[in-house]
Design an enzyme around this catalytic site. Sequence first.
Site, PDB file in Angstrom:
ATOM      1  N   GLU A 157      15.526  22.712  51.220  1.00  0.00           N
ATOM      2  CA  GLU A 157      15.221  23.966  50.531  1.00  0.00           C
ATOM      3  C   GLU A 157      14.761  23.686  49.105  1.00  0.00           C
ATOM      4  OE1 GLU A 157      18.207  27.006  50.412  1.00  0.00           O
ATOM      5  OE2 GLU A 157      18.859  26.670  52.478  1.00  0.00           O
ATOM      6  N   GLU A 200      25.160  24.876  53.541  1.00  0.00           N
ATOM      7  CA  GLU A 200      25.691  24.650  52.187  1.00  0.00           C
ATOM      8  C   GLU A 200      27.223  24.777  52.132  1.00  0.00           C
ATOM      9  OE1 GLU A 200      21.918  25.909  49.361  1.00  0.00           O
ATOM     10  OE2 GLU A 200      23.511  27.378  49.686  1.00  0.00           O
TER      11      GLU A 200
END
Length: 678
Positions: A307, A150
Amino acid sequence: MLSSKLTKILYGGDYNPEQWDRSVWSEDMRMIRLAGMDIATVNVFSWAMLQPDDETYDFSTLDEIMAMLQENGIHACLATSTGAHPAWMARKYPEILRTDFEGRKRKFGGRHNSCPNSPVYRTYSTKLAAKIAERYKDHPSLLLWHVSNEYGGECYCDNCAAAFRVWLRSKYGTLDKLNEQWNTRFWGHTFYDWEEIVPPNMLSEQWSARHTCFQGISLDYTRFNSDSMLDCYKLEYAELKKHTPNIPVTTNLMGAYKPLDYFKWAQHMDIVSWDNYPSADTPFSYTAMMHDLMRGLKEGQPFLLMEQTPSQQNWQAYNALKRPGVMALWSYQAVAHSADSVMFFQLRRSIGACEKYHGALIEHVGHEHTRVFRECAQLGSELQQLGDKLLDARSDAKVGILFDWDNWWAIEYSSGPSAALQYTAEVHKYYDALYQQNIAVDMVGLDADFRSYDILIAPVLYMVKPGLAAKLEQFTRNGGTFLTTFFSGIVNENDIVTLGGYPGELRNMLGIWVEEIDALYPDQRNQIIIKDKLGALTGSYECGLLCDLLHVEGADIIAEYGQDFYAGMPAVTRNLFGQGEAWYVASSPEPAFLQGLLGEICEKRGILSILPSKSGMETTRRTKNGQSYVFILNHNDTVQTVELGDVQGTELLSGQPAVGQIKVAARSTIIIEETRKK
């Protein structure tokens, strides 16, 4: 493609066994297999474990983890661990730490705290990626590489300042060119030496994330920041590919994440992956738009859902549970929009720190007798049943919505005309109008092949980059339908106004010119009044936010404003251009108007709904080797009856025929394998 190595949709998620005593590992493996999972993302935040000091590398625990995955038949999505540097590194090399927007040097802590332009960070992160790649390049479980985690944030340190000047030299060549493109004679900001240029933050040009004195420098610094992090990714990517040229490499993106230009990033990703964390009240159409954006980053290629949470999240103000059925429903929504995986964060719930209340397959109770586990296991069984039917299946949208990060940044750095103008919100209004009618949409980058579409929509196309106007003109001249909106065609790629009247380079194609732009207060509204009936559109509709006061130069007036001193002036126009037509919507209308307008435009082009629209119901279609699959998702909390019309075939999960009409249980999905038409 990754799908060539698979026999089913990937199912699994983030697993952190290094945080646990080895005594629970075997039980984890049992429950992961029991849930039907076949992939685990490992080694995401293990840098401190792998490298305890400058010279020492210890892979013993990771060796055990990889061996355990192999023994249990679980694929490894192996991360490089570079998303959080070790504490010893920050202490020994403080230059690795970021400087924040307010000019404060950070201490060790958090996650995204490494300066992307730190030579120390780049050296050590690249070296670690190389060592991991060399060690595990031939490991039987290795399926996918996961770089860092991320990527995000900004840094304003001296390393970044120096690197920014180098970036600017490469872009502009000379200070004279930079001064011209930044319009630095305004406020006497002319630069005579590259060293005079400093990053725009609270200490210099900006006083908030959206407010800046000089749009040119702030826009370029945002581009530079995205490029800097991309360079870090590319360094690790190169090391991984050096050792494993045939193993795909990805990093987990975050939907419409403003700081990073994901269209640019996707050029260097073998497969796009992203983390989907909607709130309980996020519109279903917004989540769908994010999935389609991720698919659009590589022009229609399927992506990985890297995710999501199986139950609740931990960082929102109110972390509601996912109600029964919602986890599977939202998982299938991703698959319906071209995901080739369903993965979670996390597989075992942490016992400490800020993610201990984030949902997991294995809860703190430690066994499989939970609602969440049962739902996950049921989904695992269904994905096994589906096999490879849906892998690499594609969408066949004929409507494209343009999305551009540079345009987003420039709009929201603009010193007017309205603080309420939000790029993604305006894009979503047009996406939602089509979503509600079950009309497929692609989210399209500016470099895409526009010939794939019959209709292109460009909400708030404020920035027109070099060559884009000509490309849009060619699309329209050759028979395409183009639609854009208020506050479009205003500036070039460096946020310098295109003179000669708005909408600048788009003026000739649209057949209009805009004289003024009125910003309405949040509680103000105007009306769009249809001149003549347009399909189902008739009468008046509310509009707000901004109102362009425009004059036609050959365009037909479809609707006019109903109030204020510009009542009677054009609000919606259509201009015939070559074999196509170009529409302009001069304000931000209510949803009913957009649904009616876009529905009429689509019908005229022969683009029809997959199924009749119904509140809370979502329908998509994926196609593979000539075989089509229709997904019907019921976001309602009650059973719904759906008229199938021309859609007929076999419902894949039940094996029952699907013809005429079908009942869809509350918060559930059906997938119809359509009967091939002769």
